[in-house]
Scaffold this motif. Structure first.
Motif, PDB file in Angstrom:
ATOM      1  N   LEU A  48       0.735  -1.097   0.279  1.00  0.00           N
ATOM      2  CA  LEU A  48      -0.429   0.091  -0.274  1.00  0.00           C
ATOM      3  C   LEU A  48       0.762   1.301  -0.086  1.00  0.00           C
ATOM      4  CD1 LEU A  48      -2.875   1.080   0.319  1.00  0.00           C
ATOM      5  CD2 LEU A  48      -2.223   0.570   2.434  1.00  0.00           C
ATOM      6  N   LEU A  49       2.061   1.162   1.179  1.00  0.00           N
ATOM      7  CA  LEU A  49       2.340   2.548   0.851  1.00  0.00           C
ATOM      8  C   LEU A  49       3.475   2.662  -0.168  1.00  0.00           C
ATOM      9  CD1 LEU A  49       3.698   2.555   4.761  1.00  0.00           C
ATOM     10  CD2 LEU A  49       1.993   3.827   3.535  1.00  0.00           C
ATOM     11  N   GLU A  50       3.818   1.266  -0.991  1.00  0.00           N
ATOM     12  CA  GLU A  50       4.401   1.862  -2.394  1.00  0.00           C
ATOM     13  C   GLU A  50       6.799   1.299  -1.832  1.00  0.00           C
ATOM     14  OE1 GLU A  50       3.375   2.920  -6.169  1.00  0.00           O
ATOM     15  OE2 GLU A  50       2.186   4.712  -4.771  1.00  0.00           O
ATOM     16  N   LEU A  51       6.923   0.968  -0.669  1.00  0.00           N
ATOM     17  CA  LEU A  51       8.028   0.827  -0.262  1.00  0.00           C
ATOM     18  C   LEU A  51       9.248   0.091  -0.909  1.00  0.00           C
ATOM     19  CD1 LEU A  51       7.206   0.072   3.709  1.00  0.00           C
ATOM     20  CD2 LEU A  51       7.119   2.277   2.990  1.00  0.00           C
ATOM     21  N   THR A  52      10.340   1.179  -0.694  1.00  0.00           N
ATOM     22  CA  THR A  52      11.421   0.116  -1.033  1.00  0.00           C
ATOM     23  C   THR A  52      11.948  -1.153  -0.551  1.00  0.00           C
ATOM     24  OG1 THR A  52      13.081   1.349   0.107  1.00  0.00           O
ATOM     25  CG2 THR A  52      12.067   2.423  -2.082  1.00  0.00           C
ATOM     26  N   ASP A  53      12.811  -1.863   0.001  1.00  0.00           N
ATOM     27  CA  ASP A  53      13.791  -3.147  -0.057  1.00  0.00           C
ATOM     28  C   ASP A  53      14.117  -2.879   1.245  1.00  0.00           C
ATOM     29  OD1 ASP A  53      12.731  -4.989  -2.387  1.00  0.00           O
ATOM     30  OD2 ASP A  53      14.731  -4.811  -2.512  1.00  0.00           O
ATOM     31  N   SER A  54      14.232  -1.781   1.083  1.00  0.00           N
ATOM     32  CA  SER A  54      15.222  -1.148   2.858  1.00  0.00           C
ATOM     33  C   SER A  54      13.758  -0.448   3.444  1.00  0.00           C
ATOM     34  CB  SER A  54      16.573  -0.355   2.432  1.00  0.00           C
ATOM     35  OG  SER A  54      15.511   1.211   2.214  1.00  0.00           O
ATOM     36  N   GLN A  55      12.911   0.078   2.833  1.00  0.00           N
ATOM     37  CA  GLN A  55      11.811   0.338   3.489  1.00  0.00           C
ATOM     38  C   GLN A  55      11.111  -0.470   3.951  1.00  0.00           C
ATOM     39  OE1 GLN A  55       9.779   3.226   1.042  1.00  0.00           O
ATOM     40  NE2 GLN A  55      11.973   5.068   1.140  1.00  0.00           N
ATOM     41  N   GLN A  56      10.366  -1.765   3.539  1.00  0.00           N
ATOM     42  CA  GLN A  56       9.909  -2.962   4.029  1.00  0.00           C
ATOM     43  C   GLN A  56      10.730  -3.719   4.607  1.00  0.00           C
ATOM     44  OE1 GLN A  56       6.816  -3.963   1.815  1.00  0.00           O
ATOM     45  NE2 GLN A  56       6.958  -4.887   3.987  1.00  0.00           N
ATOM     46  N   ALA A  57      11.916  -3.829   4.764  1.00  0.00           N
ATOM     47  CA  ALA A  57      12.721  -4.274   6.294  1.00  0.00           C
ATOM     48  C   ALA A  57      12.695  -4.119   7.434  1.00  0.00           C
ATOM     49  CB  ALA A  57      14.396  -4.732   5.551  1.00  0.00           C
ATOM     50  N   ALA A  58      12.340  -2.608   7.742  1.00  0.00           N
ATOM     51  CA  ALA A  58      12.507  -1.841   8.421  1.00  0.00           C
ATOM     52  C   ALA A  58      10.839  -1.994   8.988  1.00  0.00           C
ATOM     53  CB  ALA A  58      12.543  -0.288   8.049  1.00  0.00           C
ATOM     54  N   LEU A  59       9.926  -2.094   7.996  1.00  0.00           N
ATOM     55  CA  LEU A  59       8.681  -1.941   8.670  1.00  0.00           C
ATOM     56  C   LEU A  59       8.067  -3.456   9.127  1.00  0.00           C
ATOM     57  CD1 LEU A  59       5.624  -1.105   8.699  1.00  0.00           C
ATOM     58  CD2 LEU A  59       4.514  -2.104   6.336  1.00  0.00           C
TER      59      LEU A  59
END
Length: 487
Positions: free
Chosen positions: A126-137
């Motif tokens: 939904l947030l259209e995250l990058t791989d690094s942002q997804q890992a943080a989530l």
């Protein structure tokens, strides 16, 4: 009438009824065709069939005219002529039991889920995250699980992200995944989501599946309609994310039913291409898996779109019922797509499938169904039977009357804000501030304040433990922390 026609669709050119066994309607389906060819009326006919059979329905109302199901039809003109040509139809104008939903809560009951239920994989999409942002989530969700921090709405997640920036030791072995830059990017994405009005999707009371499945007093299936007129244009990812969550939640919560005489629930997803466009491969694989397996839970999924090519081949191959309205082919690419659509049906020696696709009139379709043994039947040209409810939208007064008479009136309108991550982290911050103040005081007051702090800490831990025992952080197959998203 034989079981083959227990789920009637319309008539062939000789006037004979065409249908499919009701027990096989959990094998999913497709309604496709160009704009203005009759997809919505076909969808309305199928919804009525399911409701009359006692099967609950959840459908998205993209144009606002599907809600005509809530009042009786008044057939005239060509509609009346078609009804007269089907003497076996037993057509009787009537209204169907309809419950209206709206994520914003304006034109229907508010429709919500929680961030804990939706999980990091769907939220990341939904947030259209990058791989690094997804890992943080993912790392943040692990902390929430480990420390019993319930994530209900966006303010809970924002509070958790801010807390982790100041307390990186709480991340444990995931500390390397959670950088300040990723946290700030997540907070910006959440702020953008709020500006789209998407915060209304998250919170409590969350949708209860039993409210979708409960039949009416006369045994008909309740028809649940999500008003998506603005949503699908203004926030298409919010629209797709909710539908993906609903699929996952049904798969997670419903038990295996095996072969039953009828499905438990039928789902109709209009603008189906939005479920697949731009989704990460890991998420798409899970969606394909759910579609393949959810039929054993008694759920049939029906995709509504302009072209079958909008769906992945792995999904198309699982659809038992195909209703294809007219297509237009003016370019080489469109002609190639037309041939692919024609080849998707089992051939009928009496029909030139490719030529018929461009000749179909409004309310006509090429139909591929399953026979008694569950094998694809030869394609047939079918005049779709008209619905018994109104073809067209409700007026504002009619919609308001449906809402006020709803069995769910008042159940979802008032928001709940129970103790969750936001409150627990705020309490921790207050306690930390008191300890800091106490450190500058005399030894005896420090001892007293530390005693008070320890007592509050124990009480907080007890509350968290009791809260954890009384709830489950459900995230379904699509939202599982065990998803294979890249880190």
């Amino acid at each position: 009438m034989s079981d083959t026609f227990s789920f009637l669709l319309g008539s062939d050119p000789t006037g004979q009824p065409v249908g499919q066994p009701l027990r096989l309607t959990n094998r999913h389906g497709l309604i496709a065709g160009a704009t203005g060819t009759g997809k919505t009326v076909t969808l309305q006919r199928l919804v009525e069939n399911f409701s009359d059979a006692g099967v609950a329905v959840f459908a998205t109302d993209i144009k606002g005219d599907l809600c005509g199901l809530g009042v009786a039809g008044q057939p005239t003109g060509k509609v009346a002529e078609r009804i007269a040509s089907m003497p076996w139809l037993a057509h009787q104008p009537k209204a169907y039991p309809v419950t209206l939903w709206d994520i914003q809560g304006r034109s229907g009951h508010p429709l919500r889920t929680t961030l804990s239920e939706i999980g990091p994989l769907l939220l990341g999409n939904l947030l259209e995250l990058t791989d690094s942002q997804q890992a943080a989530l993912y790392a943040a969700y692990r902390v929430a699980d480990r420390e019993g921090l319930l994530l209900l709405d966006l303010k809970d997640l924002k509070a958790l992200l801010n807390y982790l920036q100041g307390n990186p030791q709480a991340l444990g072995e995931d500390a390397a995944l959670f950088t300040r830059a990723s946290a700030q990017a997540l907070l910006r994405r959440l702020a953008s989501l709020e500006q789209q009005g998407a915060e209304a999707l998250f919170g409590e009371p969350a949708l209860r599946l039993e409210d979708l499945l409960r039949p009416t007093a006369d045994g008909r299936g309740m028809v649940h309609l999500l008003d998506a007129r603005g949503l699908v244009h203004d926030a298409p990812r919010v629209y797709a994310t909710f539908l993906l969550w609903l699929l996952a939640e049904l798969f997670e919560q419903l038990p295996e039913r095996g072969d039953a005489e009828r499905p438990l629930l039928a789902l109709f997803f209009d603008e189906a291409h939005l479920l697949f466009n731009g989704t990460p491969r890991a998420l798409q694989e899970r969606l394909e898996q759910v579609v393949r397996l959810i039929r054993s839970r008694g759920v049939g999924v029906y995709f509504v779109t302009q072209s079958p090519g909008d769906l992945p081949d792995t999904v198309l191959g699982q659809l038992g019922m195909r209703i294809q309205h007219a297509l237009r082919a003016y370019t080489v690419r469109e002609q190639k797509a037309l041939r692919a659509v024609a080849q998707g049906f089992r051939p009928n020696p009496h029909i030139d499938t490719l030529a018929t696709l461009t000749e179909l009139g409004i309310g006509e379709a090429l139909v591929g169904t399953l026979d008694e043994k569950g094998t694809p039947a030869p394609v047939q040209r079918v005049a779709i039977a008209p619905p018994q409810s109104r073809i067209g939208p409700l007026g504002e007064n009619e919609r308001a009357r449906l809402l006020s008479d709803s069995a769910l009136a008042g159940r979802y309108e008032r928001t709940l804000d129970r103790e969750s991550a936001y409150e627990l982290l705020a309490e921790r911050a207050d306690d930390a501030a008191r300890v800091k103040e106490a450190s500058s005081a005399s030894a005896s007051p420090v001892t007293d304040m530390l005693g008070d702090f320890l007592q509050r800490t124990v009480q907080s831990a007890v509350r968290q433990t009791a809260s954890q025992l009384g709830r489950q952080l459900v995230r379904g197959l699509l939202g599982s922390l065990r998803g294979s998203g890249k880190r």
